[in-house]
Design a protein around this motif. Structure first.
Motif: not given
Length: 249
Positions: A28-46, A80-87
């Motif tokens: 489960d942790q490995s899956l969570h980490d993989e999702i996080l890495i892919r999502l972070r890269d997707h946003i960071v790369e514009g 991390e400050g990369l995204v904002e959560l909107l209520p």
């Protein structure tokens, strides 16, 4: 259009097999980490413009996951400050103004400068050798114009220097700010007014050389200037992105 990636959520047969294993938490942790890495890269790369809402349905399809793990990853990226959560309205990519960039890069330059000075007092030969190995790996990505690989290793080098400072307070403070400008640091390499990518590579040569000699004051100055130059390029790129595209002849 979002490119479909290999599904990350296991199917029923895989889930049954995991239940039979003794380490489901690790999976489960490995899956969570993989999702996080892919999502972070997707946003960071514009791939999602600054200030735009996060398209949860499209991302779930792209990653092959449900909304629950996606939202868990978004919570991490918000911390991390990369995204904002909107209520009650999902999340959006955190937009940064020129003033934000000026202030954030100055703070990051000061933190990295201090980290460089302390690292030269505490770093081991083995740690220098590892940073040198990463430097040449990064150079290989630069030669092949692989921005994704280059940026990943580039960030590792900066984090290694901060870790080598041996100062836990500095490390945690740095982490609090690093995520907020990770996307901007990535995009700054594409500033058109000068070859920022090549300039950054030359600055990293100077960083490595000062680190080898454990020249703390020199390394501190180089790192601060490195962040200042990155800030200038980031502002240039921000203005270029905001300008209307020229009409084709």
């Amino acid at each position: 259009m979002l490119e479909r990636m290999k599904p990350l959520i296991p199917n029923d047969a895989t889930s049954t097999a995991l239940a039979a294993d003794a380490v489901p938490d690790r999976e489960d942790q490995s899956l969570h980490d993989e999702i996080l890495i892919r999502l972070r890269d997707h946003i960071v790369e514009g791939n999602i413009p600054d200030g735009d809402r996060i398209p949860e349905r499209q991302l779930c399809e792209m990653l092959g996951i449900s909304r629950t793990p996606l939202r868990e990853a978004l919570k991490v990226l918000a911390s991390e400050g990369l995204v904002e959560l909107l209520p009650n309205r999902g999340a959006r990519v955190r937009p940064l103004s020129e003033r934000d960039l000026d202030e954030l890069f100055d703070v990051m330059g000061g933190l990295e400068g201090l980290a460089g000075r302390l690292a030269c007092e505490n770093i081991s030969d083995a740690e220098i050798a590892e940073i040198e190995r990463l430097h040449y790996e990064m150079y290989g990505f630069y030669l092949h114009r692989d921005m994704h690989g280059y940026f990943r290793v580039n960030q590792l080098i900066h984090h290694k220097i901060v870790e080598a400072s041996g100062n836990a307070t500095l490390r945690s403070t740095y982490a609090n700010f690093a995520g907020r400008i990770r996307r901007i640091r990535y995009s700054a390499n594409f500033a058109r007014k000068r070859d920022r990518w090549g300039e950054a590579m030359r600055e990293h040569e100077a960083i490595l050389e000062a680190l080898r000699r454990r020249a703390g004051s020199e390394l501190s100055d180089i790192l601060f200037r490195h962040l200042r130059n990155k800030r200038t390029a980031a502002v240039e790129h921000l203005r270029e992105s905001a300008s209307p595209a020229p009409e084709s002849a």
